[in-house]
Design an enzyme around this catalytic site. Structure first.
Site, PDB file in Angstrom:
ATOM      1  N   SER A  28      -4.764  -5.485  -0.517  1.00  0.00           N
ATOM      2  CA  SER A  28      -4.384  -6.472   0.218  1.00  0.00           C
ATOM      3  C   SER A  28      -4.920  -7.610  -0.161  1.00  0.00           C
ATOM      4  CB  SER A  28      -5.105  -6.003   1.684  1.00  0.00           C
ATOM      5  OG  SER A  28      -4.666  -7.017   2.718  1.00  0.00           O
TER       6      SER A  28
ATOM      7  N   TYR B  12     -11.689  -3.956   8.110  1.00  0.00           N
ATOM      8  CA  TYR B  12     -10.404  -3.837   7.186  1.00  0.00           C
ATOM      9  C   TYR B  12     -10.630  -4.461   5.860  1.00  0.00           C
ATOM     10  CZ  TYR B  12      -5.778  -3.622   5.675  1.00  0.00           C
ATOM     11  OH  TYR B  12      -4.600  -3.470   4.842  1.00  0.00           O
TER      12      TYR B  12
HETATM   13  P1  NDP Z   1       2.421   2.026   7.406  1.00  0.00           P
HETATM   14  O1  NDP Z   1       1.642   1.992   8.503  1.00  0.00           O
HETATM   15  O2  NDP Z   1       4.056   1.666   7.325  1.00  0.00           O
HETATM   16  O3  NDP Z   1       2.247   3.174   6.589  1.00  0.00           O
HETATM   17  C1  NDP Z   1       0.947   3.794   6.212  1.00  0.00           C
HETATM   18  C2  NDP Z   1       1.138   4.858   5.667  1.00  0.00           C
HETATM   19  O4  NDP Z   1      -0.076   5.719   5.261  1.00  0.00           O
HETATM   20  C3  NDP Z   1       1.940   5.856   6.349  1.00  0.00           C
HETATM   21  O5  NDP Z   1       2.820   6.705   5.587  1.00  0.00           O
HETATM   22  C4  NDP Z   1       0.908   6.993   6.797  1.00  0.00           C
HETATM   23  O6  NDP Z   1       1.258   8.388   7.046  1.00  0.00           O
HETATM   24  C5  NDP Z   1      -0.261   6.956   5.681  1.00  0.00           C
HETATM   25  N1  NDP Z   1      -1.708   7.076   6.340  1.00  0.00           N
HETATM   26  C6  NDP Z   1      -2.498   6.292   6.984  1.00  0.00           C
HETATM   27  N2  NDP Z   1      -3.473   6.958   7.431  1.00  0.00           N
HETATM   28  C7  NDP Z   1      -3.411   8.285   6.737  1.00  0.00           C
HETATM   29  C8  NDP Z   1      -4.452   9.113   6.412  1.00  0.00           C
HETATM   30  N3  NDP Z   1      -5.737   9.093   7.153  1.00  0.00           N
HETATM   31  N4  NDP Z   1      -3.880  10.278   5.973  1.00  0.00           N
HETATM   32  C9  NDP Z   1      -2.988  10.264   5.221  1.00  0.00           C
HETATM   33  N5  NDP Z   1      -1.887   9.328   5.357  1.00  0.00           N
HETATM   34  C10 NDP Z   1      -2.231   8.192   5.982  1.00  0.00           C
HETATM   35  O7  NDP Z   1       1.738   0.577   6.737  1.00  0.00           O
HETATM   36  P2  NDP Z   1       2.213   0.070   5.339  1.00  0.00           P
HETATM   37  O8  NDP Z   1       3.026   0.566   4.523  1.00  0.00           O
HETATM   38  O9  NDP Z   1       2.138  -1.573   5.385  1.00  0.00           O
HETATM   39  O10 NDP Z   1       0.657   0.367   4.427  1.00  0.00           O
HETATM   40  C11 NDP Z   1       0.543   0.918   3.198  1.00  0.00           C
HETATM   41  C12 NDP Z   1      -0.710   0.252   2.589  1.00  0.00           C
HETATM   42  O11 NDP Z   1      -0.319  -1.160   2.231  1.00  0.00           O
HETATM   43  C13 NDP Z   1      -1.788   0.293   3.667  1.00  0.00           C
HETATM   44  O12 NDP Z   1      -3.072   0.776   2.288  1.00  0.00           O
HETATM   45  C14 NDP Z   1      -2.137  -1.059   3.941  1.00  0.00           C
HETATM   46  O13 NDP Z   1      -3.729  -1.153   4.032  1.00  0.00           O
HETATM   47  C15 NDP Z   1      -1.631  -1.652   2.836  1.00  0.00           C
HETATM   48  N6  NDP Z   1      -1.195  -3.174   2.875  1.00  0.00           N
HETATM   49  C16 NDP Z   1      -0.273  -3.387   4.110  1.00  0.00           C
HETATM   50  C17 NDP Z   1       0.299  -4.634   4.417  1.00  0.00           C
HETATM   51  C18 NDP Z   1       0.878  -4.900   5.241  1.00  0.00           C
HETATM   52  O14 NDP Z   1       1.127  -6.209   5.836  1.00  0.00           O
HETATM   53  N7  NDP Z   1       1.692  -4.213   5.976  1.00  0.00           N
HETATM   54  C19 NDP Z   1      -0.555  -5.925   3.560  1.00  0.00           C
HETATM   55  C20 NDP Z   1      -1.297  -5.487   2.410  1.00  0.00           C
HETATM   56  C21 NDP Z   1      -1.591  -4.084   2.331  1.00  0.00           C
HETATM   57  P3  NDP Z   1       0.924   9.240   7.976  1.00  0.00           P
HETATM   58  O15 NDP Z   1       0.829   8.455   9.473  1.00  0.00           O
HETATM   59  O16 NDP Z   1       2.277  10.011   8.259  1.00  0.00           O
HETATM   60  O17 NDP Z   1      -0.129   9.983   7.661  1.00  0.00           O
HETATM   61  C1  8X3 Z   2      -2.562  -6.251   5.722  1.00  0.00           C
HETATM   62  C2  8X3 Z   2      -2.286  -7.562   5.544  1.00  0.00           C
HETATM   63  O1  8X3 Z   2      -3.117  -9.863   6.159  1.00  0.00           O
HETATM   64  O2  8X3 Z   2      -3.078  -8.362   7.847  1.00  0.00           O
HETATM   65  O3  8X3 Z   2      -3.305  -5.820   4.528  1.00  0.00           O
HETATM   66  O4  8X3 Z   2      -4.712  -8.095   6.439  1.00  0.00           O
HETATM   67  S1  8X3 Z   2      -3.466  -8.447   6.633  1.00  0.00           S
END
Ligand code: NDP
Ligand code: 8X3
Length: 250
Positions: free
Chosen positions: A138, A151
């Site tokens: 991220s 985080y």
């Molecule tokens: P979502 O919440 O839409 O997706 C998160 C995914 O992670 C879900 O499929 C969830 O599946 C899975 N997950 C979370 N915790 C667990 C766990 N303990 N075990 C197994 N699966 C897990 O968020 P994003 O798509 O945005 O996030 C995906 C990645 O991108 C993350 O690592 C996040 O930190 C990162 N990210 C996101 C950003 C944003 O602004 N959205 C920016 C930068 C990075 P389920 O609940 O079915 O287990």
């Molecule tokens: C998710 C984006 O800026 O909220 O990693 O940390 S931010």
């Protein structure tokens, strides 16, 4: 022969969009998450395009991670691409005020979970002397922001793990790509704010946030670069975003 990708966190957001782009382009899928129903729906939707199998586990559960990936039939163990995407933020608050259970979820999921999945998959890649691991970090792993220390620390750890993996695995023909997105409109904020929809919506108001498909396209680009190219690190901000917390809203 088509490639096989194992994607964690494929039930929503970036992971789901990556599964969709991969399926469009003939990459067979092992999609993982905790929500079986969603995995089944996604598998049903994509299985006319590619072979799809599902694995249900919580990445924080080391035993389950190793057992589930270990239980894959031999032909599914020929994994070419690992997308370490599962993760979330839990809460937004000072160290003094935030909940230690939230800290545990972030460190155990975003850091230890990514390591457990990698521990299960790396030996399979080493056996074949080829592969590509994409770790979803991220902008928060590069820039710390107020109320996000844990985080941000978890994502800074992902950045370091990507570097460590590259140092260990390049010599074995395995590429490592670290992807650091900015503000992507997914279920991320809904999870961070524990289901508070109005708070989550505000995160993406007044500007055009990144979409999960934007990140999936970059991942697809990285895993399709020629053998002579390693895309080591990709940072992707929203068009209106200049830093982790600087977003120009209308
Ligand atoms: P979502 O919440 O839409 O997706 C998160 C995914 O992670 C879900 O499929 C969830 O599946 C899975 N997950 C979370 N915790 C667990 C766990 N303990 N075990 C197994 N699966 C897990 O968020 P994003 O798509 O945005 O996030 C995906 C990645 O991108 C993350 O690592 C996040 O930190 C990162 N990210 C996101 C950003 C944003 O602004 N959205 C920016 C930068 C990075 P389920 O609940 O079915 O287990
Ligand atoms: C998710 C984006 O800026 O909220 O990693 O940390 S931010």
């Amino acid at each position: 022969m088509s490639r096989i990708a194992l994607i964690t966190g494929a039930t929503s957001g970036i992971g789901k969009a990556t599964a969709e782009v991969f399926a469009e382009n003939g990459i067979d899928l092992i999609i993982c998450g905790r929500r079986q129903e969603r995995l089944t729906e996604i598998a049903d939707a994509l299985s006319s395009k590619v072979r799809v199998t599902t694995l249900v586990f919580d990445v924080r559960d080391k035993g389950a991670v190793l057992a589930m990936i270990g239980s894959l039939p031999d032909d599914w163990k020929n994994i070419d691409i690992l997308i370490n995407n599962a993760g979330n933020a839990h809460g937004l608050g000072t160290l003094a005020e935030s909940d230690t259970d939230d800290w545990d979820s972030m460190i155990d999921g975003n850091v230890k979970g990514l390591l457990y999945v990698s521990k299960a998959v790396i030996p399979l890649l080493l056996q074949r002397g080829t592969g590509h691991i994409v770790n979803i970090s991220s902008i928060a792993g590069k820039q710390t922001y107020a109320n996000g220390a844990v985080y941000c620390a978890s994502k800074a750890a992902v950045e370091v793990i990507s570097e460590g993996m590259r140092l260990e695995l390049t010599q074995h023909g395995i590429k490592i790509t670290n992807v650091a997105p900015g503000a992507v409109e997914t279920e991320f904020s809904l999870v961070r704010f524990k289901g508070d929809e109005s708070r989550a919506e505000k995160v993406y108001q007044g500007f055009d946030p990144l979409q999960a498909s934007d990140i999936a396209d970059a991942i697809f680009y990285a895993v399709n670069a020629p053998a002579r190219v390693t895309i080591a690190d990709i940072t992707i901000l929203a068009g209106a975003q200049s830093e982790a917390t600087v977003i120009h809203r209308k």
